[in-house]
Design a protein around this motif. Sequence first.
Motif, PDB file in Angstrom:
ATOM      1  N   GLY A  75      16.308  -0.771  15.710  1.00 32.06           N
ATOM      2  CA  GLY A  75      16.866   0.567  15.536  1.00 32.06           C
ATOM      3  C   GLY A  75      16.451   1.249  14.249  1.00 32.06           C
ATOM      4  N   THR A  76      15.643   0.588  13.418  1.00 31.37           N
ATOM      5  CA  THR A  76      15.203   1.182  12.156  1.00 31.37           C
ATOM      6  C   THR A  76      14.351   2.417  12.421  1.00 31.37           C
ATOM      7  N   GLU A  77      14.763   3.543  11.857  1.00 30.47           N
ATOM      8  CA  GLU A  77      13.971   4.767  11.968  1.00 30.47           C
ATOM      9  C   GLU A  77      12.872   4.728  10.919  1.00 30.47           C
ATOM     10  N   VAL A  78      11.621   4.885  11.371  1.00 29.53           N
ATOM     11  CA  VAL A  78      10.475   4.809  10.471  1.00 29.53           C
ATOM     12  C   VAL A  78      10.048   6.201  10.021  1.00 29.53           C
ATOM     13  N   LYS A  79      10.138   7.175  10.918  1.00 34.87           N
ATOM     14  CA  LYS A  79       9.710   8.541  10.585  1.00 34.87           C
ATOM     15  C   LYS A  79      10.349   9.520  11.557  1.00 34.87           C
ATOM     16  N   ARG A  80      10.521  10.754  11.089  1.00 34.03           N
ATOM     17  CA  ARG A  80      10.956  11.863  11.951  1.00 34.03           C
ATOM     18  C   ARG A  80       9.849  12.903  11.986  1.00 34.03           C
ATOM     19  N   VAL A  81       9.620  13.436  13.184  1.00 35.74           N
ATOM     20  CA  VAL A  81       8.628  14.496  13.351  1.00 35.74           C
ATOM     21  C   VAL A  81       9.390  15.756  13.736  1.00 35.74           C
ATOM     22  N   LYS A  82       9.192  16.809  12.969  1.00 36.17           N
ATOM     23  CA  LYS A  82       9.903  18.064  13.204  1.00 36.17           C
ATOM     24  C   LYS A  82       9.137  18.954  14.180  1.00 36.17           C
ATOM     25  N   PRO A  83       9.864  19.769  14.946  1.00 32.20           N
ATOM     26  CA  PRO A  83       9.192  20.750  15.809  1.00 32.20           C
ATOM     27  C   PRO A  83       8.374  21.722  14.958  1.00 32.20           C
ATOM     28  N   SER A  84       7.218  22.118  15.486  1.00 35.09           N
ATOM     29  CA  SER A  84       6.360  23.068  14.773  1.00 35.09           C
ATOM     30  C   SER A  84       5.503  23.813  15.779  1.00 35.09           C
ATOM     31  N   THR A  85       4.670  24.691  15.278  1.00 33.67           N
ATOM     32  CA  THR A  85       3.752  25.416  16.158  1.00 33.67           C
ATOM     33  C   THR A  85       2.640  24.508  16.662  1.00 33.67           C
ATOM     34  N   ASP A  86       2.492  23.320  16.063  1.00 37.15           N
ATOM     35  CA  ASP A  86       1.458  22.369  16.469  1.00 37.15           C
ATOM     36  C   ASP A  86       1.922  21.396  17.549  1.00 37.15           C
ATOM     37  N   ASN A  87       3.197  21.449  17.923  1.00 37.08           N
ATOM     38  CA  ASN A  87       3.695  20.543  18.958  1.00 37.08           C
ATOM     39  C   ASN A  87       4.691  21.268  19.850  1.00 37.08           C
ATOM     40  N   CYS A  88       5.068  20.660  20.918  1.00 36.24           N
ATOM     41  CA  CYS A  88       6.008  21.257  21.872  1.00 36.24           C
ATOM     42  C   CYS A  88       7.389  20.625  21.767  1.00 36.24           C
ATOM     43  N   LEU A  89       7.696  20.046  20.605  1.00 36.38           N
ATOM     44  CA  LEU A  89       8.989  19.396  20.451  1.00 36.38           C
ATOM     45  C   LEU A  89      10.120  20.417  20.506  1.00 36.38           C
ATOM     46  N   ALA A  90      11.157  20.095  21.287  1.00 41.95           N
ATOM     47  CA  ALA A  90      12.340  20.947  21.370  1.00 41.95           C
ATOM     48  C   ALA A  90      13.317  20.607  20.259  1.00 41.95           C
ATOM     49  N   GLN A  91      13.192  19.408  19.700  1.00 37.53           N
ATOM     50  CA  GLN A  91      14.055  18.948  18.614  1.00 37.53           C
ATOM     51  C   GLN A  91      13.308  17.876  17.835  1.00 37.53           C
ATOM     52  N   GLU A  92      13.894  17.433  16.719  1.00 38.44           N
ATOM     53  CA  GLU A  92      13.246  16.377  15.942  1.00 38.44           C
ATOM     54  C   GLU A  92      13.011  15.149  16.809  1.00 38.44           C
ATOM     55  N   SER A  93      11.920  14.484  16.541  1.00 40.50           N
ATOM     56  CA  SER A  93      11.541  13.291  17.288  1.00 40.50           C
ATOM     57  C   SER A  93      11.579  12.095  16.350  1.00 40.50           C
ATOM     58  N   ARG A  94      12.159  11.001  16.812  1.00 42.17           N
ATOM     59  CA  ARG A  94      12.269   9.785  16.003  1.00 42.17           C
ATOM     60  C   ARG A  94      11.191   8.779  16.385  1.00 42.17           C
ATOM     61  N   ILE A  95      10.535   8.230  15.380  1.00 41.37           N
ATOM     62  CA  ILE A  95       9.671   7.070  15.569  1.00 41.37           C
ATOM     63  C   ILE A  95      10.467   5.908  14.990  1.00 41.37           C
ATOM     64  N   ALA A  96      10.733   4.906  15.829  1.00 39.69           N
ATOM     65  CA  ALA A  96      11.635   3.839  15.427  1.00 39.69           C
ATOM     66  C   ALA A  96      11.138   2.483  15.893  1.00 39.69           C
ATOM     67  N   PHE A  97      11.677   1.444  15.270  1.00 35.91           N
ATOM     68  CA  PHE A  97      11.407   0.064  15.659  1.00 35.91           C
ATOM     69  C   PHE A  97      12.500  -0.343  16.629  1.00 35.91           C
ATOM     70  N   SER A  98      12.105  -0.701  17.849  1.00 36.53           N
ATOM     71  CA  SER A  98      13.078  -1.047  18.885  1.00 36.53           C
ATOM     72  C   SER A  98      12.567  -2.223  19.711  1.00 36.53           C
ATOM     73  N   ASN A  99      13.355  -3.263  19.790  1.00 34.58           N
ATOM     74  CA  ASN A  99      12.991  -4.457  20.575  1.00 34.58           C
ATOM     75  C   ASN A  99      11.612  -4.999  20.210  1.00 34.58           C
ATOM     76  N   GLY A 100      11.321  -5.031  18.925  1.00 39.18           N
ATOM     77  CA  GLY A 100      10.062  -5.593  18.460  1.00 39.18           C
ATOM     78  C   GLY A 100       8.859  -4.678  18.574  1.00 39.18           C
ATOM     79  N   LYS A 101       9.080  -3.390  18.913  1.00 37.72           N
ATOM     80  CA  LYS A 101       7.971  -2.451  19.099  1.00 37.72           C
ATOM     81  C   LYS A 101       8.284  -1.132  18.415  1.00 37.72           C
ATOM     82  N   ILE A 102       7.213  -0.408  18.104  1.00 38.60           N
ATOM     83  CA  ILE A 102       7.357   0.955  17.602  1.00 38.60           C
ATOM     84  C   ILE A 102       7.378   1.881  18.817  1.00 38.60           C
TER      85      ILE A 102
END
Length: 128
Positions: A75-102
């Motif tokens: 569940g460790t959050e490694v990085k957050r990616v914010k919505p911008s004109t360069d992506n289609c994110l509707a909200q912040e996106s979490r990159i996290a460590f989960s079950n041994g994987k990113i």
Amino acid sequence: MEDLVGLLRIRVKRGMNLVSRDSQSSDPFVVVTMGSQEVYDKDTFTSHDKMGDAEIDIRPFLEIQAMGLQDLPDGTEVKRVKPSTDNCLAQESRIAFSNGKIVQDMVLKLRNVESGEVEIQIEWISVP
């Protein structure tokens, strides 16, 4: 990042507020395009079925993956990616460590359509 050899798994979790294109029902589908490769479900569809599109930038995810992080608490959050004109994110996106994987969870706002969002998760699968 050039040394990364593996597969990118994309899980489509759900669609929200998708536009109905058929008069009686609607059967949404997802087409994933990477370079000249296209992967989609086995449905047949026509050009009038267009239900929007979205692009994702996987560079932040690959940068984290290339760091070789291991043994982080689940569940460790490694990085957050914010919505911008360069992506289609509707909200912040979490990159996290989960079950041994990113993994990266994203809600994408569909473009070129009246409404709609798609929730996805990406995960890197290393190939020995």
